[in-house]
Write a protein that holds these residues in place. Structure first.
Motif: not given
Length: 239
Positions: A209-222
């Motif tokens: 539903h929202d790829t950007q949401f997942v990308k942002n989460f991964i980036a913030h919690h690398t």
């Protein structure tokens, strides 16, 4: 036949356990034990047969006509047993027969099962999440989400995992990005593998539903994202 007292609930539980044992397949049992790990014990009984046995006992003993405390005694005894099939029988009974008027009872009962350590592997945990808690998010969201937020910080691995996993399959997942981000942030920072994999599973479904949401989460919690979590969370990304 009706329960005359709480002891009858335990007797019926033992009968259900005995029936499940009589229908077991040693090869199926060995396969499930090897697949799930966690030193689980299996009788080797498939889900359709477990469901059928539960329906037969409900019909014979009119279980759903009994007071809820007696039904809970039956389910608690099943869930407290060692074998996976006994635990799944309790979950299936709750799914089949506890309708909306028992929503709070479902939450309370499941919470107690975790607190007593009756659920101690990913298979039973996720079965309970998908069969019981996921529908509750869709139909009784406010109270359910409130309870799951409380579970999220629980020190017991499986209760903490169960705070997030139900969102993976809920019909209203797109409405809960803020909640999912909050719960996932707690779990991804824990060391236990099965807290982290819960995050990967739910993020994978969010990506539909929202790829950007997942990308942002991964980036913030690398710093806390393992290769396993990253692979699962990005499974549906366009190459």
């Amino acid at each position: 036949m009706y329960f005359k007292n709480m002891n009858t609930a335990y007797k019926i539980s033992k009968q259900i356990q005995k029936t499940l044992s009589s229908q077991g397949d040693p090869k199926k049992a060995q396969w499930l034990e090897n697949y799930v790990k966690h030193d689980i014990k299996s009788k080797g009984v498939g889900i359709p047969l477990i469901r059928s046995i539960i329906k037969e006992y409900e019909k014979e003993y009119s279980l759903t006509k009994r007071p809820i405390k007696e039904q809970r005694a039956l389910l608690n005894d099943l869930m407290s047993q060692t074998f996976t099939e006994d635990k799944i029988a309790a979950i299936l009974y709750m799914q089949l027969y506890w309708k909306e008027e028992f929503n709070q009872q479902k939450i309370d009962c499941c919470s107690q099962w975790f607190d007593k350590g009756y659920i101690s592997d990913w298979n039973v945990c996720d079965w309970l999440c998908v069969r019981i808690l996921t529908p509750l998010i869709d139909i009784w969201s406010r109270n359910t989400v409130s309870s799951l937020k409380q579970w999220n910080k629980n020190t017991y691995l499986w209760k903490a995992r169960a705070s997030l996993v139900p969102f993976a399959q809920c019909k209203t997942i797109a409405q809960y990005k803020d909640v999912i981000e909050e719960l996932s942030t707690t779990l991804i920072k824990r060391e236990e593998r099965f807290c982290k994999t819960a995050v990967g599973w739910v993020l994978r479904e969010c990506s539909k539903h929202d790829t950007q949401f997942v990308k942002n989460f991964i980036a913030h919690h690398t710093a806390w994202i393992t290769p396993e979590v990253h692979k699962n969370a990005t499974k549906y990304f366009k190459q």
